[in-house]
Design a protein around this motif. Sequence first.
Motif, PDB file in Angstrom:
ATOM      1  N   ILE A  42      27.546  34.143  35.310  1.00 20.44           N
ATOM      2  CA  ILE A  42      28.547  33.280  35.934  1.00 20.44           C
ATOM      3  C   ILE A  42      29.831  33.332  35.102  1.00 20.44           C
ATOM      4  O   ILE A  42      29.816  33.147  33.892  1.00 20.44           O
ATOM      5  N   GLY A  43      30.899  33.612  35.755  1.00 16.71           N
ATOM      6  CA  GLY A  43      32.177  33.681  35.062  1.00 16.71           C
ATOM      7  C   GLY A  43      33.318  33.459  36.031  1.00 16.71           C
ATOM      8  O   GLY A  43      33.101  33.019  37.169  1.00 16.71           O
ATOM      9  N   THR A  44      34.510  33.766  35.591  1.00 22.41           N
ATOM     10  CA  THR A  44      35.691  33.603  36.435  1.00 22.41           C
ATOM     11  C   THR A  44      36.256  34.969  36.777  1.00 22.41           C
ATOM     12  O   THR A  44      36.409  35.820  35.902  1.00 22.41           O
ATOM     13  N   GLU A  45      36.529  35.168  38.041  1.00 22.32           N
ATOM     14  CA  GLU A  45      37.109  36.422  38.521  1.00 22.32           C
ATOM     15  C   GLU A  45      38.593  36.183  38.777  1.00 22.32           C
ATOM     16  O   GLU A  45      38.968  35.243  39.469  1.00 22.32           O
ATOM     17  N   TYR A  46      39.433  37.056  38.227  1.00 21.70           N
ATOM     18  CA  TYR A  46      40.880  36.903  38.346  1.00 21.70           C
ATOM     19  C   TYR A  46      41.410  37.954  39.324  1.00 21.70           C
ATOM     20  O   TYR A  46      41.324  39.160  39.066  1.00 21.70           O
ATOM     21  N   ASN A  47      41.947  37.484  40.441  1.00 24.89           N
ATOM     22  CA  ASN A  47      42.399  38.379  41.508  1.00 24.89           C
ATOM     23  C   ASN A  47      43.892  38.210  41.793  1.00 24.89           C
ATOM     24  O   ASN A  47      44.480  37.164  41.512  1.00 24.89           O
ATOM     25  N   ALA A  48      44.450  39.257  42.372  1.00 26.16           N
ATOM     26  CA  ALA A  48      45.834  39.207  42.860  1.00 26.16           C
ATOM     27  C   ALA A  48      46.002  40.331  43.876  1.00 26.16           C
ATOM     28  O   ALA A  48      45.253  41.313  43.869  1.00 26.16           O
ATOM     29  N   VAL A  49      46.977  40.171  44.769  1.00 22.38           N
ATOM     30  CA  VAL A  49      47.212  41.167  45.815  1.00 22.38           C
ATOM     31  C   VAL A  49      48.209  42.211  45.328  1.00 22.38           C
ATOM     32  O   VAL A  49      49.304  41.876  44.860  1.00 22.38           O
ATOM     33  N   ASN A  50      47.814  43.476  45.421  1.00 22.68           N
ATOM     34  CA  ASN A  50      48.708  44.576  45.069  1.00 22.68           C
ATOM     35  C   ASN A  50      49.787  44.701  46.143  1.00 22.68           C
ATOM     36  O   ASN A  50      49.490  44.923  47.314  1.00 22.68           O
ATOM     37  N   LYS A  51      51.044  44.560  45.759  1.00 20.03           N
ATOM     38  CA  LYS A  51      52.148  44.586  46.726  1.00 20.03           C
ATOM     39  C   LYS A  51      52.209  45.902  47.491  1.00 20.03           C
ATOM     40  O   LYS A  51      52.476  45.932  48.698  1.00 20.03           O
ATOM     41  N   GLU A  52      51.956  46.991  46.791  1.00 22.61           N
ATOM     42  CA  GLU A  52      52.094  48.311  47.403  1.00 22.61           C
ATOM     43  C   GLU A  52      50.993  48.600  48.418  1.00 22.61           C
ATOM     44  O   GLU A  52      51.253  49.059  49.529  1.00 22.61           O
ATOM     45  N   SER A  53      49.746  48.305  48.031  1.00 26.00           N
ATOM     46  CA  SER A  53      48.616  48.624  48.912  1.00 26.00           C
ATOM     47  C   SER A  53      48.225  47.475  49.829  1.00 26.00           C
ATOM     48  O   SER A  53      47.579  47.679  50.859  1.00 26.00           O
ATOM     49  N   GLY A  54      48.588  46.243  49.435  1.00 23.85           N
ATOM     50  CA  GLY A  54      48.199  45.074  50.216  1.00 23.85           C
ATOM     51  C   GLY A  54      46.763  44.653  49.992  1.00 23.85           C
ATOM     52  O   GLY A  54      46.261  43.743  50.655  1.00 23.85           O
ATOM     53  N   GLU A  55      46.086  45.315  49.041  1.00 21.32           N
ATOM     54  CA  GLU A  55      44.671  45.022  48.784  1.00 21.32           C
ATOM     55  C   GLU A  55      44.521  44.069  47.601  1.00 21.32           C
ATOM     56  O   GLU A  55      45.340  44.048  46.684  1.00 21.32           O
ATOM     57  N   VAL A  56      43.425  43.289  47.652  1.00 17.33           N
ATOM     58  CA  VAL A  56      43.123  42.367  46.558  1.00 17.33           C
ATOM     59  C   VAL A  56      42.504  43.147  45.414  1.00 17.33           C
ATOM     60  O   VAL A  56      41.568  43.932  45.610  1.00 17.33           O
ATOM     61  N   GLU A  57      43.021  42.969  44.207  1.00 19.38           N
ATOM     62  CA  GLU A  57      42.483  43.656  43.032  1.00 19.38           C
ATOM     63  C   GLU A  57      41.950  42.636  42.036  1.00 19.38           C
ATOM     64  O   GLU A  57      42.483  41.535  41.908  1.00 19.38           O
ATOM     65  N   THR A  58      40.909  43.022  41.318  1.00 16.51           N
ATOM     66  CA  THR A  58      40.300  42.159  40.313  1.00 16.51           C
ATOM     67  C   THR A  58      40.693  42.653  38.925  1.00 16.51           C
ATOM     68  O   THR A  58      40.636  43.851  38.652  1.00 16.51           O
ATOM     69  N   PHE A  59      41.082  41.718  38.048  1.00 15.02           N
ATOM     70  CA  PHE A  59      41.511  42.053  36.689  1.00 15.02           C
ATOM     71  C   PHE A  59      40.453  41.624  35.675  1.00 15.02           C
ATOM     72  O   PHE A  59      39.671  40.703  35.923  1.00 15.02           O
ATOM     73  N   ASN A  60      40.469  42.304  34.511  1.00 22.45           N
ATOM     74  CA  ASN A  60      39.476  41.995  33.476  1.00 22.45           C
ATOM     75  C   ASN A  60      39.728  40.656  32.804  1.00 22.45           C
ATOM     76  O   ASN A  60      38.822  40.074  32.200  1.00 22.45           O
ATOM     77  N   SER A  61      40.940  40.177  32.883  1.00 20.04           N
ATOM     78  CA  SER A  61      41.267  38.903  32.232  1.00 20.04           C
ATOM     79  C   SER A  61      42.426  38.230  32.953  1.00 20.04           C
ATOM     80  O   SER A  61      43.170  38.869  33.710  1.00 20.04           O
ATOM     81  N   LYS A  62      42.561  36.943  32.669  1.00 20.60           N
ATOM     82  CA  LYS A  62      43.650  36.165  33.260  1.00 20.60           C
ATOM     83  C   LYS A  62      45.002  36.687  32.767  1.00 20.60           C
ATOM     84  O   LYS A  62      45.966  36.785  33.541  1.00 20.60           O
TER      85      LYS A  62
END
Length: 424
Positions: free
Chosen positions: A181-201
């Motif tokens: 159990i942990g925290t997943e940090y996501n954001a939308v890539n402007k160029e592709s429009g896809e949600v990406e997950t990052f290793n850290s905040k």
Amino acid sequence: MKKQFIVAIALLVSTLSFSQKSELKSAEKAIKSGNFADAKSAIQSAESLIANADDKLKAKYYFLKGQALYANGTGSNSDIDQAIESFNMVKEVEGSSKGKYGSTIEDLKSQMLNNFLTKANAALQSKDYAASSSGFEKAYRMSPKDTLYLYYAASTAVTGQDYSTSLKYYEELKDLGFTGIGTEYNAVNKESGEVETFNSKSLRDISVRAGTHTAPKEKKTDSKSAEIVKNIALIHLSNGDNEKAIEAMKLAREQNPDDLGLLISEANVQLKMGNKDRFRELMKEATVKDPNNAELQYNLGVIAAEAGEKDAAMKYYEKAIALDPSYADAYNNMAVLILAEEGAIVEEMNSLGNSSADNKRYDELRAKRTTIFESAIPYLETTLKLKPKDIKAVQTLMNIYRGSGQTDKYKEMKARLETLEAGN
């Protein structure tokens, strides 16, 4: 005589110390020039003498040994394992990570960790699961706080069907109390429009500030405890250790009595062991905990059908369909149950003679068969709508249309079957 004897010993110790320092200087020189084979040779020469060295010399020895074995990432798996141990020994000898070599080792460990993860991910992409598992395991040994790496090592070992290795890692995770159990940090890539997950905040926030990503979000990841225990049990099961498999599930459920995932996992293990009654008990318990789960209802239907309990099976399938109208397999199995009576009817029809009584009975049976067909057709047609390439459903419908005299529909299904078979 005593004084002379003491002096002799002192001279001997001095000679040994000089030899150690000489070998370590040779190793240090070889490492700087990138000659790791000579560095390893020099380290091996000093190894037998290091036990009596002072802490300062020991720390240098383990520091150089770690570098020589790691060889800038080119060392063998066993050498790299020893390199990690050697770097850890430096901290143990110096008493903390703030000793003479502490900061240098931390930098080296960071480089090693990145190297392990890069290689592990690359191996995973190329489906070299053994290399990927080894890389993630080494990343974990380098950074024991990051238990997720050990989970990745276990998962990739399973994918590569190295069950003995995966079992070892899963058992270690279980003993560590790992949940994932942990925290997943996501954001939308402007160029592709896809949600990406990052290793850290911090990495996610840097990308957002840089303007390459938008809509930052965070979410908790699900617990992996049930998956780990289930895999431990399934590996024991594949090894023929049924008792260990059940014990693994029992222990997990005692610790997590409300975990539906564990309950279903135990049910699946019981089914694999052939314990269908116990499977049914556990699935019923699961439906109480999750009454709106269509898959649970469907599985109960399958078990009831196998036990010859047609009415109960149909109720379960109907419930599954009510909960999930797109559940194709539930429609298909309803049709199978309905059509199960046809065999006995056809057998009796074929056994009849030509008497008036037999002819009358024949007509009754034919009408009954038609009724069965009419009941099954809607379920099979829905199955085909949901799964257009289901060859068995097409074949069954084709036979029904032929048997019930629906020539046009029979021809339609026959053409559809030929198209599907040609495509395969």
